[in-house]
Design an enzyme around this catalytic site. Structure first.
Site, PDB file in Angstrom:
ATOM      1  N   HIS A  57       0.838  -1.192   0.000  1.00  0.00           N
ATOM      2  CA  HIS A  57       0.000   0.000   0.000  1.00  0.00           C
ATOM      3  C   HIS A  57       0.877   1.247   0.000  1.00  0.00           C
ATOM      4  CE1 HIS A  57      -3.960  -1.892   1.733  1.00  0.00           C
ATOM      5  NE2 HIS A  57      -3.427  -2.624   0.762  1.00  0.00           N
ATOM      6  N   CYS A  78      -2.165  -0.248   7.551  1.00  0.00           N
ATOM      7  CA  CYS A  78      -1.409   0.995   7.421  1.00  0.00           C
ATOM      8  C   CYS A  78      -1.532   1.857   8.676  1.00  0.00           C
ATOM      9  CB  CYS A  78      -1.872   1.750   6.189  1.00  0.00           C
ATOM     10  SG  CYS A  78      -1.529   0.870   4.645  1.00  0.00           S
ATOM     11  N   GLU A  92       0.955   3.829   1.906  1.00  0.00           N
ATOM     12  CA  GLU A  92       1.504   4.218   3.206  1.00  0.00           C
ATOM     13  C   GLU A  92       2.697   3.356   3.597  1.00  0.00           C
ATOM     14  OE1 GLU A  92      -3.083   4.354   3.827  1.00  0.00           O
ATOM     15  OE2 GLU A  92      -1.662   3.472   2.404  1.00  0.00           O
ATOM     16  N   CYS A 106      -6.075   1.929   5.990  1.00  0.00           N
ATOM     17  CA  CYS A 106      -6.684   0.683   6.454  1.00  0.00           C
ATOM     18  C   CYS A 106      -6.040   0.267   7.783  1.00  0.00           C
ATOM     19  CB  CYS A 106      -6.494  -0.412   5.414  1.00  0.00           C
ATOM     20  SG  CYS A 106      -4.769  -0.943   5.223  1.00  0.00           S
TER      21      CYS A 106
END
Length: 217
Positions: free
Chosen positions: A106, A139, A108, A136
């Site tokens: 992801h 993260c 992040e 999420c």
């Protein structure tokens, strides 16, 4: 435009083709300043500032939006992230789960990894992370573990958000550190990119969950 809203205090205690996602209203094209964890050329002229937004928050979030546009061009869900410490970019990233076949890739996570490498320390105390969509649970956990000072994001994610929507990992009182949360910064630009991306997938006959969780609030 959605104006930013400070949620609560923190400071711990102890495949779309190029342009497939469209261009967010008021957003900048792919590019931006250089920095750890990513490259890029200059943006095409200075963006117009949005009244009511903190200018520094808007500046960094526009860079995160540039990362999100890169993700869209690569056929990834358009989410971007920028890690900032003392006025400089330590790391940047955009979603790369499809390219890497890695569910943890992801925006992040990639930005945090780049920032930690640049700083030479996993502790990112006093750093801020700008994300174009509410992080999420994975993260948000990384943000909490990294001892970030603040997380700033665009729209809430009603299906996976873990900074106040479904969960609130970054401010959980039983953890040893809490992160200050600011939400809604350039939220409409991010919603636009996400909406256009998923619309393109539907047009291509790709399987997409019904409904649009990113409609304007």
């Amino acid at each position: 435009m959605t104006r930013p809203r400070l949620v609560r205090g923190g400071a711990g205690s102890g495949g779309a083709s190029s342009g497939g996602a469209g261009r967010p209203p008021g957003g900048t094209p792919p590019g931006g300043e250089g920095g750890a964890g990513g490259g890029g050329g200059a943006t095409a002229g200075p963006p117009q500032l949005v009244p009511g937004l903190d200018q520094e928050d808007e500046r960094w979030m526009r860079m995160a939006l540039d990362e999100a546009m890169r993700a869209a061009e690569e056929g990834e869900v358009p989410v971007g992230a920028i890690v900032v410490l003392e006025g400089r970019v330590l790391g940047r990233g955009h979603n790369r789960t499809e390219a890497t076949h890695d569910p943890t890739a992801h925006a992040e996570i990639l930005a945090i990894g780049a920032a930690s490498t640049a700083l030479g320390d996993w502790r990112l105390t006093n750093a801020d992370i700008y994300v174009t969509l509410e992080p999420c649970a994975m993260c948000a956990g990384a943000i909490q573990l990294g001892r970030f000072r603040r997380v700033i994001f665009g729209p809430r994610d009603p299906k996976f958000g873990a900074c106040g929507s479904i969960l609130n990992v970054v401010e959980a009182p039983r953890l040893n550190h809490q992160v200050e949360v600011t939400e809604g910064v350039l939220a409409e630009e991010s919603r636009f990119a996400l909406r256009q991306f998923f619309r393109r997938l539907r047009q291509q006959g790709r399987e997409v969950a019904p409904g649009d969780p990113f409609e304007t609030e």
